[in-house]
Motif scaffolding. Structure first.
Motif, PDB file in Angstrom:
ATOM      1  N   ILE A   1       0.855  -1.186   0.000  1.00 45.37           N
ATOM      2  CA  ILE A   1       0.000   0.000   0.000  1.00 45.37           C
ATOM      3  C   ILE A   1       0.892   1.237   0.000  1.00 45.37           C
ATOM      4  O   ILE A   1       1.588   1.513   0.985  1.00 45.37           O
ATOM      5  CB  ILE A   1      -0.944   0.016   1.219  1.00 45.37           C
ATOM      6  N   PHE A   2       0.903   1.962  -1.107  1.00 44.39           N
ATOM      7  CA  PHE A   2       1.665   3.203  -1.163  1.00 44.39           C
ATOM      8  C   PHE A   2       1.027   4.211  -0.212  1.00 44.39           C
ATOM      9  O   PHE A   2      -0.181   4.447  -0.257  1.00 44.39           O
ATOM     10  CB  PHE A   2       1.671   3.759  -2.590  1.00 44.39           C
ATOM     11  N   GLN A   3       1.851   4.795   0.660  1.00 44.10           N
ATOM     12  CA  GLN A   3       1.321   5.647   1.734  1.00 44.10           C
ATOM     13  C   GLN A   3       2.115   6.943   1.814  1.00 44.10           C
ATOM     14  O   GLN A   3       3.337   6.924   1.898  1.00 44.10           O
ATOM     15  CB  GLN A   3       1.381   4.872   3.058  1.00 44.10           C
ATOM     16  N   ASN A   4       1.413   8.039   1.771  1.00 44.48           N
ATOM     17  CA  ASN A   4       2.048   9.354   1.750  1.00 44.48           C
ATOM     18  C   ASN A   4       2.535   9.749   3.145  1.00 44.48           C
ATOM     19  O   ASN A   4       1.743   9.842   4.084  1.00 44.48           O
ATOM     20  CB  ASN A   4       1.054  10.394   1.231  1.00 44.48           C
ATOM     21  N   CYS A   5       3.853   9.961   3.286  1.00 40.44           N
ATOM     22  CA  CYS A   5       4.416  10.499   4.528  1.00 40.44           C
ATOM     23  C   CYS A   5       4.453  12.011   4.378  1.00 40.44           C
ATOM     24  O   CYS A   5       5.311  12.563   3.686  1.00 40.44           O
ATOM     25  CB  CYS A   5       5.816   9.945   4.782  1.00 40.44           C
ATOM     26  N   ILE A   6       3.525  12.672   5.033  1.00 48.49           N
ATOM     27  CA  ILE A   6       3.313  14.103   4.842  1.00 48.49           C
ATOM     28  C   ILE A   6       4.498  14.941   5.306  1.00 48.49           C
ATOM     29  O   ILE A   6       4.701  16.070   4.837  1.00 48.49           O
ATOM     30  CB  ILE A   6       2.015  14.534   5.585  1.00 48.49           C
ATOM     31  N   VAL A   7       5.327  14.405   6.204  1.00 49.32           N
ATOM     32  CA  VAL A   7       6.423  15.179   6.792  1.00 49.32           C
ATOM     33  C   VAL A   7       7.735  14.952   6.058  1.00 49.32           C
ATOM     34  O   VAL A   7       8.422  15.905   5.662  1.00 49.32           O
ATOM     35  CB  VAL A   7       6.586  14.850   8.289  1.00 49.32           C
ATOM     36  N   TYR A   8       8.116  13.684   5.848  1.00 47.51           N
ATOM     37  CA  TYR A   8       9.460  13.388   5.360  1.00 47.51           C
ATOM     38  C   TYR A   8       9.540  12.971   3.889  1.00 47.51           C
ATOM     39  O   TYR A   8      10.634  12.877   3.334  1.00 47.51           O
ATOM     40  CB  TYR A   8      10.107  12.306   6.230  1.00 47.51           C
ATOM     41  N   ASN A   9       8.397  12.685   3.265  1.00 52.44           N
ATOM     42  CA  ASN A   9       8.432  12.271   1.857  1.00 52.44           C
ATOM     43  C   ASN A   9       7.142  12.691   1.163  1.00 52.44           C
ATOM     44  O   ASN A   9       6.529  11.911   0.426  1.00 52.44           O
ATOM     45  CB  ASN A   9       8.628  10.763   1.747  1.00 52.44           C
ATOM     46  N   LYS A  10       6.758  13.918   1.392  1.00 52.78           N
ATOM     47  CA  LYS A  10       5.453  14.409   0.958  1.00 52.78           C
ATOM     48  C   LYS A  10       5.260  14.291  -0.551  1.00 52.78           C
ATOM     49  O   LYS A  10       6.132  14.660  -1.335  1.00 52.78           O
ATOM     50  CB  LYS A  10       5.287  15.866   1.384  1.00 52.78           C
ATOM     51  N   ASP A  11       4.106  13.745  -0.929  1.00 55.01           N
ATOM     52  CA  ASP A  11       3.645  13.686  -2.320  1.00 55.01           C
ATOM     53  C   ASP A  11       4.594  12.926  -3.240  1.00 55.01           C
ATOM     54  O   ASP A  11       4.605  13.145  -4.451  1.00 55.01           O
ATOM     55  CB  ASP A  11       3.424  15.099  -2.872  1.00 55.01           C
ATOM     56  N   VAL A  12       5.382  12.003  -2.699  1.00 56.30           N
ATOM     57  CA  VAL A  12       6.334  11.257  -3.525  1.00 56.30           C
ATOM     58  C   VAL A  12       5.619  10.380  -4.552  1.00 56.30           C
ATOM     59  O   VAL A  12       6.198  10.021  -5.584  1.00 56.30           O
ATOM     60  CB  VAL A  12       7.275  10.406  -2.636  1.00 56.30           C
ATOM     61  N   PHE A  13       4.336  10.058  -4.289  1.00 58.05           N
ATOM     62  CA  PHE A  13       3.584   9.207  -5.211  1.00 58.05           C
ATOM     63  C   PHE A  13       2.641   9.999  -6.117  1.00 58.05           C
ATOM     64  O   PHE A  13       1.818   9.406  -6.818  1.00 58.05           O
ATOM     65  CB  PHE A  13       2.787   8.153  -4.427  1.00 58.05           C
ATOM     66  N   ASP A  14       2.757  11.316  -6.093  1.00 59.73           N
ATOM     67  CA  ASP A  14       1.882  12.128  -6.929  1.00 59.73           C
ATOM     68  C   ASP A  14       2.063  11.848  -8.413  1.00 59.73           C
ATOM     69  O   ASP A  14       1.169  12.136  -9.218  1.00 59.73           O
ATOM     70  CB  ASP A  14       2.112  13.625  -6.664  1.00 59.73           C
ATOM     71  N   ASP A  15       3.224  11.291  -8.792  1.00 61.74           N
ATOM     72  CA  ASP A  15       3.438  11.009 -10.206  1.00 61.74           C
ATOM     73  C   ASP A  15       2.403  10.036 -10.756  1.00 61.74           C
ATOM     74  O   ASP A  15       2.121  10.031 -11.950  1.00 61.74           O
ATOM     75  CB  ASP A  15       4.859  10.505 -10.463  1.00 61.74           C
ATOM     76  N   PHE A  16       1.802   9.194  -9.882  1.00 61.51           N
ATOM     77  CA  PHE A  16       0.723   8.337 -10.360  1.00 61.51           C
ATOM     78  C   PHE A  16      -0.546   8.424  -9.502  1.00 61.51           C
ATOM     79  O   PHE A  16      -1.631   8.076  -9.981  1.00 61.51           O
ATOM     80  CB  PHE A  16       1.173   6.872 -10.434  1.00 61.51           C
ATOM     81  N   ALA A  17      -0.428   8.908  -8.256  1.00 63.11           N
ATOM     82  CA  ALA A  17      -1.577   8.898  -7.350  1.00 63.11           C
ATOM     83  C   ALA A  17      -2.375  10.197  -7.335  1.00 63.11           C
ATOM     84  O   ALA A  17      -3.507  10.215  -6.852  1.00 63.11           O
ATOM     85  CB  ALA A  17      -1.119   8.567  -5.923  1.00 63.11           C
ATOM     86  N   ALA A  18      -1.816  11.291  -7.826  1.00 69.79           N
ATOM     87  CA  ALA A  18      -2.543  12.560  -7.841  1.00 69.79           C
ATOM     88  C   ALA A  18      -3.815  12.407  -8.665  1.00 69.79           C
ATOM     89  O   ALA A  18      -3.809  11.804  -9.748  1.00 69.79           O
ATOM     90  CB  ALA A  18      -1.666  13.669  -8.414  1.00 69.79           C
ATOM     91  N   PRO A  19      -4.947  12.943  -8.179  1.00 67.26           N
ATOM     92  CA  PRO A  19      -6.233  12.744  -8.872  1.00 67.26           C
ATOM     93  C   PRO A  19      -6.255  13.246 -10.309  1.00 67.26           C
ATOM     94  O   PRO A  19      -6.794  12.580 -11.197  1.00 67.26           O
ATOM     95  CB  PRO A  19      -7.224  13.522  -7.999  1.00 67.26           C
ATOM     96  N   LYS A  20      -5.678  14.406 -10.572  1.00 69.77           N
ATOM     97  CA  LYS A  20      -5.729  14.972 -11.910  1.00 69.77           C
ATOM     98  C   LYS A  20      -4.892  14.142 -12.880  1.00 69.77           C
ATOM     99  O   LYS A  20      -3.699  13.965 -12.711  1.00 69.77           O
ATOM    100  CB  LYS A  20      -5.221  16.419 -11.894  1.00 69.77           C
ATOM    101  N   GLY A  21      -5.551  13.603 -13.886  1.00 69.75           N
ATOM    102  CA  GLY A  21      -4.859  12.801 -14.886  1.00 69.75           C
ATOM    103  C   GLY A  21      -4.515  11.393 -14.456  1.00 69.75           C
ATOM    104  O   GLY A  21      -3.753  10.704 -15.132  1.00 69.75           O
ATOM    105  N   ALA A  22      -5.103  10.942 -13.314  1.00 64.74           N
ATOM    106  CA  ALA A  22      -4.764   9.617 -12.782  1.00 64.74           C
ATOM    107  C   ALA A  22      -5.085   8.503 -13.760  1.00 64.74           C
ATOM    108  O   ALA A  22      -4.388   7.483 -13.808  1.00 64.74           O
ATOM    109  CB  ALA A  22      -5.497   9.388 -11.464  1.00 64.74           C
TER     110      ALA A  22
END
Length: 344
Positions: A201-222
């Motif tokens: 389960i890819f999980q966003n660490c908001i403090v130390y690795n914020k948005d590292v999965f946005d390349d595929f998990a961000a809603p826009k263009g998913a």
């Protein structure tokens, strides 16, 4: 083992009175809620469910589930979970670990619970960082990751959790991510599998690795970057305008365009969850040229470890009397008569 009896519960029956203590915005909140919503739908019984974790942010999970639970030590959750399942095979065992806990010090234990095929659900939260210990790079951190332990950038090639699981002999391997609406569906499939069910389960660490999965998990263009796999259905993405075909000469996937919804003419491959070779290729598909494969990559049940142990135990004890006193009194024994001497 008897089939579990389904009971009626609600989300509230699975929520404890403990204050949930993760960083605001942490992806763990979404995963917790997905699990708490899924278990009532499955008819699970809180009194017959146990969550077992190791060390890390994800490992606080048992505190927040109104079930039995163990918060164990670094990397050893698979060993404890195996013991719990063997001691009480009727328990519904969920193992919670992270990329640091499960793939560094716990890699050995995780490998063995997978190859043994112990019947449990294994959720590995992958945030590609050590969150609890303040942001050091982890076994899954990408090359170039800057962290307190790699200030210039990591030179390690990251581990691939799904490829690791398949290589260890896992019979069920799946992927999801924290805020995905499809995560409960993945959890449901894992629970239905008899044997060790591994879910990354890819999980966003908001403090130390914020948005590292946005390349595929961000809603826009998913839809252009995610390939949600469904057994028996074509591997389509980008709203059905693209798909994965298989080049038999190169033994590799290729991206093809689909015109007029005719995916067969484009050569798009149909997903078969029992095809282990294709599961390996999907697990290691490079993101960028290809979409991120999500959902169930592999599902091919086999005999479980605890069923074999139980059968062996029954065979070895058949026709024998369980009498500890008789056992202790057998063989070469002796009796000491008299009383202890008074030292005075």
């Amino acid at each position: 083992m008897n089939a579990p009896v389904k009971i009626e519960t609600t989300l509230k029956d699975w929520v404890t009175d403990q204050e949930v203590r993760w960083c605001p915005g942490c992806g763990d909140y979404a995963i917790l809620k997905a699990v708490q919503r899924t278990l009532p739908q499955l008819g699970c019984d809180p009194a017959k469910t146990v969550f077992i974790s190791g060390i890390g942010c994800s490992s606080r999970f048992p505190y927040y589930m109104e079930t039995y639970g163990f918060h164990t030590i670094h990397g050893r959750a698979p060993a404890v979970a195996t013991g719990a399942k063997l001691a009480n095979p009727e328990l519904d065992v969920w193992l919670v670990t992270g990329d640091g806990d499960g793939l560094s010090i716990g890699g050995n234990h995780l490998m063995h619970v997978l190859r043994r095929n112990v019947n449990m659900q294994i959720m590995l939260f992958n945030n590609e960082i050590y969150g609890l210990t303040k942001g050091q790079y982890s076994p899954t951190s990408r090359e170039g990751t800057r962290s307190p332990s790699t200030p210039i950038g990591s030179v390690d090639h990251p581990a691939n959790p799904c490829a690791f699981a398949l290589g260890a002999g896992a019979r069920f391997v799946a992927r999801g991510f924290d805020v995905s609406k499809n995560l409960p569906e993945v959890l449901t499939a894992a629970h239905a599998h008899q044997g060790a069910a591994f879910i990354e389960i890819f999980q966003n660490c908001i403090v130390y690795n914020k948005d590292v999965f946005d390349d595929f998990a961000a809603p826009k263009g998913a839809e252009n970057r995610q390939l949600w796999l469904k057994n028996g259905e074509p591997m389509l993405f980008a709203g059905g305008t693209k798909g994965l075909a298989f080049d038999t000469d190169k033994l590799a996937f290729t991206v093809v365009d689909v015109e007029n919804d005719d995916w067969q003419a484009a050569g798009v491959r149909v997903h078969d969850v029992t095809n282990r070779v294709m599961a390996h290729l999907l697990a290691e598909l490079p993101f960028g040229p290809f979409p991120m494969p999500l959902g169930v990559l592999y599902d091919d049940p086999a005999a479980t470890y605890e069923s074999a142990v139980i059968a062996e135990r029954e065979k070895s004890t058949a026709g024998k009397e369980a009498n500890l006193a008789k056992l202790l009194g057998s063989g070469q024994t002796w009796t000491v008569n008299g009383t202890a001497q008074d030292p005075q």
